[in-house]
Design a protein around this motif. Sequence first.
Motif, short mmCIF file in Angstrom:
data_model
loop_
_atom_site.label_atom_id
_atom_site.label_comp_id
_atom_site.label_asym_id
_atom_site.label_seq_id
_atom_site.Cartn_x
_atom_site.Cartn_y
_atom_site.Cartn_z
N VAL A 54 0.82 -1.21 0.00
CA VAL A 54 0.00 0.00 0.00
C VAL A 54 0.85 1.27 0.00
O VAL A 54 0.36 2.35 -0.34
N ALA A 55 2.13 1.15 0.38
CA ALA A 55 2.98 2.34 0.49
C ALA A 55 3.75 2.65 -0.78
O ALA A 55 4.25 3.77 -0.94
N ILE A 56 3.85 1.70 -1.69
CA ILE A 56 4.76 1.87 -2.82
C ILE A 56 4.38 3.06 -3.70
O ILE A 56 5.24 3.76 -4.23
N LYS A 57 3.10 3.34 -3.84
CA LYS A 57 2.70 4.46 -4.69
C LYS A 57 2.90 5.79 -3.97
O LYS A 57 2.98 6.84 -4.61
N ILE A 58 2.98 5.77 -2.65
CA ILE A 58 3.09 7.01 -1.89
C ILE A 58 4.54 7.46 -1.77
O ILE A 58 4.88 8.60 -2.09
N VAL A 59 5.41 6.59 -1.26
CA VAL A 59 6.81 6.98 -1.07
C VAL A 59 7.77 6.20 -1.95
O VAL A 59 8.96 6.52 -2.00
N GLY A 60 7.31 5.17 -2.64
CA GLY A 60 8.18 4.43 -3.53
C GLY A 60 8.97 3.34 -2.84
O GLY A 60 9.17 3.36 -1.62
N ALA A 61 9.45 2.39 -3.64
CA ALA A 61 10.12 1.22 -3.10
C ALA A 61 11.41 1.58 -2.37
O ALA A 61 11.79 0.92 -1.40
N LEU A 62 12.11 2.61 -2.82
CA LEU A 62 13.40 2.94 -2.21
C LEU A 62 13.28 3.69 -0.89
O LEU A 62 14.26 3.81 -0.16
N LEU A 63 12.08 4.20 -0.58
CA LEU A 63 11.92 5.04 0.60
C LEU A 63 10.98 4.45 1.65
O LEU A 63 10.80 5.03 2.71
N ILE A 64 10.39 3.29 1.34
CA ILE A 64 9.44 2.70 2.29
C ILE A 64 10.11 2.37 3.61
O ILE A 64 9.58 2.68 4.69
N ALA A 65 11.28 1.75 3.56
CA ALA A 65 11.97 1.38 4.80
C ALA A 65 12.29 2.61 5.65
O ALA A 65 12.21 2.56 6.88
N ALA A 66 12.63 3.73 4.99
CA ALA A 66 12.92 4.96 5.73
C ALA A 66 11.69 5.44 6.48
O ALA A 66 11.78 5.89 7.63
N LEU A 67 10.52 5.37 5.84
CA LEU A 67 9.30 5.81 6.51
C LEU A 67 8.92 4.89 7.66
O LEU A 67 8.25 5.30 8.61
N LEU A 68 9.35 3.64 7.59
CA LEU A 68 9.12 2.71 8.69
C LEU A 68 10.07 3.00 9.86
O LEU A 68 9.65 3.00 11.03
N ILE A 69 11.33 3.26 9.56
CA ILE A 69 12.37 3.31 10.59
C ILE A 69 12.51 4.68 11.24
O ILE A 69 12.57 4.80 12.46
N VAL A 70 12.55 5.75 10.42
CA VAL A 70 12.91 7.06 10.96
C VAL A 70 11.88 7.59 11.96
O VAL A 70 12.27 8.05 13.05
N PRO A 71 10.57 7.56 11.68
CA PRO A 71 9.63 8.02 12.72
C PRO A 71 9.70 7.20 14.00
O PRO A 71 9.59 7.75 15.10
N ALA A 72 9.88 5.88 13.87
CA ALA A 72 9.98 5.04 15.06
C ALA A 72 11.25 5.37 15.85
O ALA A 72 11.23 5.42 17.08
N ALA A 73 12.36 5.61 15.15
CA ALA A 73 13.59 5.98 15.83
C ALA A 73 13.45 7.34 16.51
O ALA A 73 14.03 7.56 17.59
N THR A 74 12.69 8.24 15.91
CA THR A 74 12.44 9.54 16.52
C THR A 74 11.61 9.40 17.79
O THR A 74 11.94 9.96 18.84
N ALA A 75 10.53 8.63 17.70
CA ALA A 75 9.66 8.43 18.86
C ALA A 75 10.37 7.74 20.00
O ALA A 75 10.05 7.95 21.18
N ARG A 76 11.36 6.92 19.67
CA ARG A 76 12.11 6.20 20.70
C ARG A 76 12.86 7.14 21.65
O ARG A 76 13.15 6.79 22.78
N GLN A 77 13.16 8.35 21.18
CA GLN A 77 13.92 9.30 21.99
C GLN A 77 13.15 9.77 23.22
O GLN A 77 13.75 10.11 24.24
N PHE A 78 11.80 9.79 23.11
CA PHE A 78 11.02 10.34 24.22
C PHE A 78 9.93 9.40 24.74
O PHE A 78 9.25 9.72 25.71
N ALA A 79 9.75 8.24 24.11
CA ALA A 79 8.70 7.31 24.54
C ALA A 79 9.10 6.61 25.84
O ALA A 79 10.27 6.27 26.04
N ARG A 80 8.13 6.35 26.69
CA ARG A 80 8.38 5.68 27.96
C ARG A 80 7.82 4.27 28.01
O ARG A 80 7.79 3.65 29.07
N GLY A 81 7.35 3.76 26.89
CA GLY A 81 6.83 2.40 26.84
C GLY A 81 6.54 2.01 25.41
O GLY A 81 6.53 2.86 24.51
N PRO A 82 6.30 0.72 25.16
CA PRO A 82 6.04 0.26 23.79
C PRO A 82 4.85 0.93 23.13
O PRO A 82 4.92 1.35 21.98
#
Length: 261
Positions: A182-210
Amino acid sequence: MFDDFLFRAALAGIGLTFATGPLGSFVVWRRMAYFGDATAHAAILGVALSFAFGISVYLGTLGVALAMALTVARLSGRGHAMDTLLGVLAHSALAFGLVAASLQSGLRVDLSAWLFGDILAVSRSDLAVVWGGAAVVAALLAWRWQGLLTATINDELAMSSGLDPRREQMALTIALALTVAVAIKIVGALLIAALLIVPAATARQFARGPEAMAAGATGVGIASVLLGLWGSLQFDTPAGPSIVAASAVLFVLSLPLRRAR
């Protein structure tokens, strides 16, 4: 207002984040970044095969992405070095996809849209697919949430709790393949992993639980979509890469929070 292309693009991006936020958290926790890359790169082969056989791009992409994810999951426990295996499969799938696409004259011009996304061209039917797919992924993760968390912490702990780690891995595999489709048309095959990883890595800086991290990753993803679309409109830049760039900026801005904590 619904006919406005920018409004549809924002709706599509926001809908996608409800899948990428929680799923990306598990990708970060389990260190599955390359796993996501391999699955996403295989999507280009799915696009090429879809055009060749005249089937829905979403279905073709889902089938190939799922096959790739299952292959990696099956081979990873047989003594192969995981990073080497993923590297071979990811780049091989992308190469075969590009070769297959080059053999189809009608696909050559549009290939960049599948590589880097074309969120501004999202239609109403695409919106239904994105929101429907994201809802299925979110429901699957919510259903298996506790089991996935337990298996993420430790396989032995999961088995002692009556859980099958392979079943939990399968749930993640299916969720990842569906998200790629469902994501390939939005961000493309080369950028899907980045959209998965970068926001989660950002949230990890201040999150206090899963749960807080999954919610935070979704929020960061929504902010990235809106900021990326705004930047694309203001500076006439590609929308998909602009969304990922905005996400990267938010990640950099979040780093002082971790040091302060």
